[in-house]
Design a protein around this motif. Sequence first.
Motif, short mmCIF file in Angstrom:
data_model
loop_
_atom_site.label_atom_id
_atom_site.label_comp_id
_atom_site.label_asym_id
_atom_site.label_seq_id
_atom_site.Cartn_x
_atom_site.Cartn_y
_atom_site.Cartn_z
N TYR A 175 0.85 -1.19 0.00
CA TYR A 175 0.00 0.00 0.00
C TYR A 175 0.89 1.24 0.00
CZ TYR A 175 -3.58 -3.21 1.88
OH TYR A 175 -4.44 -4.25 2.10
N PRO A 198 -2.60 5.87 2.58
CA PRO A 198 -3.87 5.49 3.20
C PRO A 198 -5.07 5.93 2.36
CG PRO A 198 -2.74 7.21 4.48
CD PRO A 198 -1.85 6.85 3.36
N GLN A 221 -18.42 1.79 3.32
CA GLN A 221 -18.77 0.48 2.76
C GLN A 221 -17.53 -0.36 2.58
OE1 GLN A 221 -20.77 1.75 -0.86
NE2 GLN A 221 -22.69 1.25 0.13
N THR A 227 -13.67 0.39 0.71
CA THR A 227 -13.08 1.70 1.01
C THR A 227 -11.76 1.56 1.78
OG1 THR A 227 -14.40 1.73 3.01
CG2 THR A 227 -15.27 2.95 1.12
N THR A 231 -11.45 -1.97 6.72
CA THR A 231 -10.92 -2.99 7.63
C THR A 231 -9.56 -2.58 8.17
OG1 THR A 231 -12.01 -4.55 6.17
CG2 THR A 231 -10.63 -5.48 7.90
N ARG A 256 -12.19 -2.09 -6.60
CA ARG A 256 -11.87 -1.69 -5.24
C ARG A 256 -10.52 -1.02 -5.10
NH1 ARG A 256 -13.73 -5.62 -0.89
NH2 ARG A 256 -15.92 -5.48 -1.28
N ALA A 257 -10.45 -0.18 -4.09
CA ALA A 257 -9.18 0.45 -3.69
C ALA A 257 -8.33 0.85 -4.89
CB ALA A 257 -8.41 -0.47 -2.74
P1 AMP Z 1 -12.12 -3.16 2.76
O1 AMP Z 1 -12.90 -1.89 2.50
O2 AMP Z 1 -11.61 -3.20 4.12
O3 AMP Z 1 -12.96 -4.35 2.39
O4 AMP Z 1 -10.82 -3.16 1.82
C1 AMP Z 1 -10.89 -3.27 0.43
C2 AMP Z 1 -9.57 -3.67 -0.20
O5 AMP Z 1 -8.65 -2.58 -0.20
C3 AMP Z 1 -8.83 -4.80 0.50
O6 AMP Z 1 -8.60 -5.78 -0.47
C4 AMP Z 1 -7.53 -4.23 1.00
O7 AMP Z 1 -6.47 -5.14 0.84
C5 AMP Z 1 -7.33 -3.02 0.11
N1 AMP Z 1 -6.68 -1.88 0.78
C6 AMP Z 1 -6.87 -1.47 2.06
N2 AMP Z 1 -6.13 -0.38 2.32
C7 AMP Z 1 -5.46 -0.07 1.20
C8 AMP Z 1 -4.52 0.96 0.84
N3 AMP Z 1 -4.18 1.91 1.69
N4 AMP Z 1 -4.02 0.95 -0.41
C9 AMP Z 1 -4.40 -0.01 -1.30
N5 AMP Z 1 -5.27 -1.01 -1.03
C10 AMP Z 1 -5.80 -1.05 0.20
#
Ligand code: AMP
Length: 426
Positions: A21, A24, A46, A49, A52, A337-338
């Motif tokens: 990553y 943030p 949701q 984002t 977690t 995502r992300a």
């Molecule tokens: P979540 O919203 O917690 O379900 O996270 C979604 C996805 O984003 C997960 O697969 C994490 O591995 C990824 N993720 C979380 N934080 C970051 C970050 N800062 N940069 C890139 N990917 C991330």
Amino acid sequence: MSFNSLGLSAPILKAIKDQGYDEPTPIQKEAIPVILSKRDILAGAQTGTGKTAGFTLPLLELLSRAKPSKTKHSVRALILTPTRELAAQVGESVELYGKHLPFKSAIIFGGVKINPQLVQLRKGVDIVIATPGRLLDHISQKSIDLKSVEFLILDEADRMLDMGFINDIKKILAILPSQRQNLLFSATYSDEIKKLSDRLLNSPVLIEVARRNTAAESVKQTVYPVDSVRKRELLTHLINEGKWKQVLVFTRTKHGANRLFGQLEKDGITAAAIHGNKSQNARTKALADFKNGEIRVLVATDIAARGIDIDQLPHVVNYELPNVPEDYVHRIGRTGRAGNVGEAISLVCIDEHEYLANIEKLIKNDIPKIWLKGFKPDPSIKAEPINQGGGRGAKGSNSRSRAQNRPATNAPKKSSRSHSGTRGNK
Ligand code: AMP
């Protein structure tokens, strides 16, 4: 902004770096400093984002700031989730981000044998990630001791309430120490969430990040109008032509999921189906096979797919549109995502035009339509009401369909009415 300026210590920063990553996400930028300042939070965010990590990273940091006992592990943090899949995924994240720290965690959910959980709890754990039902089983068997809990996290609290967990949550709250930090995450705010947060949270800081799914900027959405009987052929065509390696396909019912899975296998496409009738172990295996690329297609119902998190999932297909429009938003939120770009394709037959209209109303956007050569709908086919048990002519039952627990959502009407959806829009 980098993770270095958020107040996290070296072992956690190292784990973040291992994940690759760079910076943030918005929820992480907002939530991490507030949680580290020991405040309660009410966060609207949701899945997708980065929420977690938004609570796991500061939780691990706070746990490690207090003098850790080398020998004794007692439950200091309790994370509650609505589904087993989400518990498993949050548990994985706790392990991942905490891999350079001495903490032990346990994932506690029903549908699997209780003995291994008993053994694990007896040995001592610092962090428990649990669904409410199985946690209450452990509480009543006195196999878990929660008197040292300092942190309570409710993840996807709105879904927990949707699934009728409020009494279980109240029972759990009643036995937790009153001195603790509480973090509540919910994708939506309802009166019930407000009531729960009033009861649970102490002068919380409100954190809201954009509901990325309603804007769905990172998800390219397309509708392919097609006759119901040709959907399978079209799906196979799209998978083969696009050389898709990983696609999550949604059906409305378990019966539909099973049928499609069988047909795909016949077409030589590796697939698995997950739904409520499958054992937890079968679901976990299917998900693992899908994640590591052993199967190309995972066919799922809405309930089974809750909380599924697959990094960089490129394609989501709505083989059948959901009758609850919000489910469309949840489904397509599995991709894109992300920071990645994802694609959400809906195969829509004439019977589903009303569902489509409701979805477009909800997302306040028309979804672009593509009439694929060779798959154009036959204009002589008229709409038929959708059988909630599995679509046109299906016999399957779906007695626990969530639709039955919700107010009726514009059930499709008789065939003669005109549909404003996609027809005549060539
Ligand atoms: P979540 O919203 O917690 O379900 O996270 C979604 C996805 O984003 C997960 O697969 C994490 O591995 C990824 N993720 C979380 N934080 C970051 C970050 N800062 N940069 C890139 N990917 C991330």
